[in-house]
Structure formats: C-alpha cells, structure tokens
Design a protein around this motif. Structure first.
Motif, PDB file in Angstrom:
ATOM      1  N   LEU A   1       0.800  -1.216   0.000  1.00 63.71           N
ATOM      2  CA  LEU A   1       0.000   0.000   0.000  1.00 63.71           C
ATOM      3  C   LEU A   1       0.840   1.276   0.000  1.00 63.71           C
ATOM      4  O   LEU A   1       0.316   2.365   0.141  1.00 63.71           O
ATOM      5  CB  LEU A   1      -0.950   0.003   1.203  1.00 63.71           C
ATOM      6  CG  LEU A   1      -2.047  -1.043   1.127  1.00 63.71           C
ATOM      7  CD1 LEU A   1      -2.808  -1.113   2.432  1.00 63.71           C
ATOM      8  CD2 LEU A   1      -2.987  -0.749  -0.026  1.00 63.71           C
TER       9      LEU A   1
ATOM     10  N   GLN B   1      -3.498   3.968   4.039  1.00 65.43           N
ATOM     11  CA  GLN B   1      -3.679   4.759   2.828  1.00 65.43           C
ATOM     12  C   GLN B   1      -3.788   6.255   3.106  1.00 65.43           C
ATOM     13  O   GLN B   1      -3.704   7.069   2.192  1.00 65.43           O
ATOM     14  CB  GLN B   1      -4.887   4.260   2.037  1.00 65.43           C
ATOM     15  CG  GLN B   1      -6.200   4.385   2.760  1.00 65.43           C
ATOM     16  CD  GLN B   1      -7.320   3.625   2.079  1.00 65.43           C
ATOM     17  OE1 GLN B   1      -7.242   3.350   0.892  1.00 65.43           O
ATOM     18  NE2 GLN B   1      -8.348   3.285   2.824  1.00 65.43           N
TER      19      GLN B   1
ATOM     20  N   ARG C   1      -4.714  -1.672   7.395  1.00 65.85           N
ATOM     21  CA  ARG C   1      -4.641  -1.534   5.938  1.00 65.85           C
ATOM     22  C   ARG C   1      -5.401  -0.273   5.521  1.00 65.85           C
ATOM     23  O   ARG C   1      -4.939   0.502   4.689  1.00 65.85           O
ATOM     24  CB  ARG C   1      -5.221  -2.782   5.268  1.00 65.85           C
ATOM     25  CG  ARG C   1      -5.110  -2.730   3.757  1.00 65.85           C
ATOM     26  CD  ARG C   1      -5.558  -4.023   3.096  1.00 65.85           C
ATOM     27  NE  ARG C   1      -6.765  -4.562   3.690  1.00 65.85           N
ATOM     28  CZ  ARG C   1      -6.954  -5.839   3.995  1.00 65.85           C
ATOM     29  NH1 ARG C   1      -6.041  -6.740   3.756  1.00 65.85           N
ATOM     30  NH2 ARG C   1      -8.082  -6.244   4.525  1.00 65.85           N
ATOM     31  N   TRP C   2      -6.572  -0.050   6.112  1.00 69.95           N
ATOM     32  CA  TRP C   2      -7.369   1.135   5.806  1.00 69.95           C
ATOM     33  C   TRP C   2      -6.610   2.417   6.156  1.00 69.95           C
ATOM     34  O   TRP C   2      -6.488   3.326   5.349  1.00 69.95           O
ATOM     35  CB  TRP C   2      -8.707   1.084   6.552  1.00 69.95           C
ATOM     36  CG  TRP C   2      -9.482   2.353   6.444  1.00 69.95           C
ATOM     37  CD1 TRP C   2     -10.303   2.718   5.416  1.00 69.95           C
ATOM     38  CD2 TRP C   2      -9.462   3.448   7.367  1.00 69.95           C
ATOM     39  NE1 TRP C   2     -10.799   3.980   5.652  1.00 69.95           N
ATOM     40  CE2 TRP C   2     -10.299   4.449   6.838  1.00 69.95           C
ATOM     41  CE3 TRP C   2      -8.821   3.681   8.580  1.00 69.95           C
ATOM     42  CZ2 TRP C   2     -10.516   5.652   7.481  1.00 69.95           C
ATOM     43  CZ3 TRP C   2      -9.024   4.886   9.222  1.00 69.95           C
ATOM     44  CH2 TRP C   2      -9.865   5.854   8.670  1.00 69.95           C
TER      45      TRP C   2
ATOM     46  N   GLU D   1      -7.231  -5.381   8.860  1.00 68.95           N
ATOM     47  CA  GLU D   1      -8.015  -4.620   7.897  1.00 68.95           C
ATOM     48  C   GLU D   1      -8.045  -3.145   8.273  1.00 68.95           C
ATOM     49  O   GLU D   1      -7.990  -2.267   7.410  1.00 68.95           O
ATOM     50  CB  GLU D   1      -9.450  -5.158   7.809  1.00 68.95           C
ATOM     51  CG  GLU D   1      -9.542  -6.549   7.221  1.00 68.95           C
ATOM     52  CD  GLU D   1      -9.282  -7.686   8.224  1.00 68.95           C
ATOM     53  OE1 GLU D   1      -8.959  -7.418   9.411  1.00 68.95           O
ATOM     54  OE2 GLU D   1      -9.378  -8.851   7.816  1.00 68.95           O
TER      55      GLU D   1
ATOM     56  N   THR E   1     -15.813   7.706   7.381  1.00 71.46           N
ATOM     57  CA  THR E   1     -15.245   7.883   6.047  1.00 71.46           C
ATOM     58  C   THR E   1     -15.660   6.800   5.071  1.00 71.46           C
ATOM     59  O   THR E   1     -15.898   7.070   3.904  1.00 71.46           O
ATOM     60  CB  THR E   1     -13.705   7.908   6.149  1.00 71.46           C
ATOM     61  OG1 THR E   1     -13.329   8.853   7.141  1.00 71.46           O
ATOM     62  CG2 THR E   1     -13.081   8.290   4.829  1.00 71.46           C
ATOM     63  N   GLY E   2     -15.719   5.578   5.514  1.00 70.26           N
ATOM     64  CA  GLY E   2     -15.962   4.437   4.634  1.00 70.26           C
ATOM     65  C   GLY E   2     -14.738   3.546   4.630  1.00 70.26           C
ATOM     66  O   GLY E   2     -13.615   4.018   4.776  1.00 70.26           O
ATOM     67  N   LYS E   3     -14.946   2.262   4.452  1.00 68.32           N
ATOM     68  CA  LYS E   3     -13.853   1.306   4.607  1.00 68.32           C
ATOM     69  C   LYS E   3     -12.999   1.132   3.362  1.00 68.32           C
ATOM     70  O   LYS E   3     -11.961   0.508   3.408  1.00 68.32           O
ATOM     71  CB  LYS E   3     -14.394  -0.038   5.094  1.00 68.32           C
ATOM     72  CG  LYS E   3     -14.936   0.086   6.510  1.00 68.32           C
ATOM     73  CD  LYS E   3     -15.330  -1.216   7.120  1.00 68.32           C
ATOM     74  CE  LYS E   3     -15.818  -0.958   8.542  1.00 68.32           C
ATOM     75  NZ  LYS E   3     -16.271  -2.129   9.210  1.00 68.32           N
ATOM     76  N   GLY E   4     -13.387   1.705   2.257  1.00 63.87           N
ATOM     77  CA  GLY E   4     -12.551   1.671   1.056  1.00 63.87           C
ATOM     78  C   GLY E   4     -11.717   2.940   0.974  1.00 63.87           C
ATOM     79  O   GLY E   4     -11.718   3.779   1.876  1.00 63.87           O
ATOM     80  N   LYS E   5     -11.007   3.097  -0.110  1.00 65.23           N
ATOM     81  CA  LYS E   5     -10.254   4.329  -0.364  1.00 65.23           C
ATOM     82  C   LYS E   5     -11.263   5.366  -0.836  1.00 65.23           C
ATOM     83  O   LYS E   5     -11.917   5.203  -1.855  1.00 65.23           O
ATOM     84  CB  LYS E   5      -9.186   4.090  -1.431  1.00 65.23           C
ATOM     85  CG  LYS E   5      -8.476   5.351  -1.843  1.00 65.23           C
ATOM     86  CD  LYS E   5      -7.195   5.532  -1.097  1.00 65.23           C
ATOM     87  CE  LYS E   5      -6.447   6.731  -1.676  1.00 65.23           C
ATOM     88  NZ  LYS E   5      -5.554   7.332  -0.775  1.00 65.23           N
ATOM     89  N   VAL E   6     -11.393   6.427  -0.068  1.00 68.64           N
ATOM     90  CA  VAL E   6     -12.403   7.435  -0.333  1.00 68.64           C
ATOM     91  C   VAL E   6     -11.728   8.792  -0.502  1.00 68.64           C
ATOM     92  O   VAL E   6     -10.897   9.168   0.330  1.00 68.64           O
ATOM     93  CB  VAL E   6     -13.415   7.504   0.842  1.00 68.64           C
ATOM     94  CG1 VAL E   6     -14.445   8.575   0.632  1.00 68.64           C
ATOM     95  CG2 VAL E   6     -14.078   6.160   1.064  1.00 68.64           C
TER      96      VAL E   6
ATOM     97  N   GLU F   1     -12.657   5.706  10.775  1.00 70.22           N
ATOM     98  CA  GLU F   1     -13.435   4.501  10.480  1.00 70.22           C
ATOM     99  C   GLU F   1     -13.375   3.528  11.653  1.00 70.22           C
ATOM    100  O   GLU F   1     -12.428   3.531  12.429  1.00 70.22           O
ATOM    101  CB  GLU F   1     -12.932   3.823   9.211  1.00 70.22           C
ATOM    102  CG  GLU F   1     -13.856   2.755   8.660  1.00 70.22           C
ATOM    103  CD  GLU F   1     -15.291   3.238   8.492  1.00 70.22           C
ATOM    104  OE1 GLU F   1     -16.140   2.785   9.292  1.00 70.22           O
ATOM    105  OE2 GLU F   1     -15.563   4.053   7.594  1.00 70.22           O
TER     106      GLU F   1
END
Length: 190
Positions: free
Chosen positions: A14, A187, A183-184, A180, A152-157, A166
């Motif tokens: 990442l 980024q 990892r979030w 996880e 924010t959301g668990k993906g790349k936002v 998050e």
C-alpha cells in the motif's frame, strides 16, 4: 507468524515501504492497546500489567518503520495524551466493545480527541476490540453508542477536506479484524 508477515506485506504493497509514521495507541484502560502492540511486535499473546507509564516501540519490517506510543488508558494517564499530539501521523483508538458500561466514558474521551485542533487532520482508526466475547453488541450498536454512524468508509475514499475516521470490529486475542483497520489507515498516512 503468517499473519504478521501478511500484515507487513500489505503495508508495503500500500505504499508504506520506506516510510516512517508515528502512531498513538489510545483508549480507556483494559481496551487491549498493550496486547495489540505486543501482537504486532512479535506475533505472540502475552499477559500484560496495566500500563502506568508511556511505552514506545518501533515496529520494523524491511524498510517500513512505525514508532508507536502506548500511553495507558487509566484516568491519570489520559492527562498526558495531549503531550504526544504534535508529531503523530495517526491515532489508533481501542474500545473494549464487550464492556458497554464504559461506552459513555470512552465516547467522552474520543469526542475530546476528535475536537482537538492539534488532531484536526489526523486519521483515526477506531477498533472495537473483544468481539469474541459473547454478548458483544453489533457494529451498528457499537457505532451508535460512540456516535460514529457517519464515518469515512472502509474503502479508499476521496476526502475533500474530511478527516479519515473509520470503525473496525476486532479481536486482538483471536488475531482478527485489526489488520483490515491498519490496511485502511495506511492509505491516509503520508
């Protein structure tokens, strides 16, 4: 050991290879901060005494370096948290999700951190620890108790001026859920 190798491999993938970051592990006492730090450091679970003095560890794997601070979570330790804000790249805030009697206290401390001007641009990873204990509330109820329904959301936002924050439910003892979360947050660390 596989989980630790995988964790560091993900961080490398990442873009944290050749990066340095300072993380604060915060939360009330008995949330699992020291246990998580121990698992990340050497992959082993150990019994720890309550943290009465700030401890620091440098976690390295290849060229990835994290300087971590476990500042303790008992009431008197919380008074020194602000002394570490100046050079922090991310906050990892742990909550004992099996102890709903302390959700209000944990929310107060989290709200104080989130309202601090010094931390206004710092990403927050909230770990609802101890989900392996029977009777632990769902993530939805946990979020509601801490006032974290909108994150924010668990993906790349794309952030558009919003601080990354998050929630990830986990069990440090059973070694799941927190990778996880890391990892979030990776980024959002520059």
């Amino acid at each position: 050991m596989f989980l630790i190798d995988w964790f560091w491999g993900v961080l490398s993938f990442l873009g944290l290879y050749n990066k340095n970051a300072t993380l604060l592990f915060l939360g009330l006492d008995n949330a699992g901060k020291t246990t998580l730090l121990g698992v990340l450091k050497d992959g082993r679970l150990s019994a720890y005494r309550p943290t009465f003095h700030p401890t620091s560890e440098e976690l390295s794997m290849g060229n990835i370096k994290f300087r971590t601070f476990d500042l303790g979570g008992h009431e008197s330790a919380r008074k020194i948290w602000k002394d570490y804000y100046a050079s922090v790249d991310a906050i990892v805030y742990l909550v004992d999700s099996s102890n709903s009697d302390r959700f209000e206290e944990s929310k107060r401390e989290l709200d104080a951190l989130l309202s601090s001007d010094e931390l206004s641009n710092v990403p927050f990873l909230i770990l609802g620890n101890k989900v392996d204990i029977p009777g632990t509330p769902s993530e939805e109820k946990f979020r509601a108790a801490l006032g974290l329904q909108q994150t924010t959301g668990k993906g790349k936002v794309p952030l558009n001026g919003v601080r990354p924050i998050e929630v990830f439910m986990c069990s440090v003892v059973k070694k799941f859920g927190y990778a996880e979360g890391f990892r979030w947050i990776s980024q959002y660390i520059n």
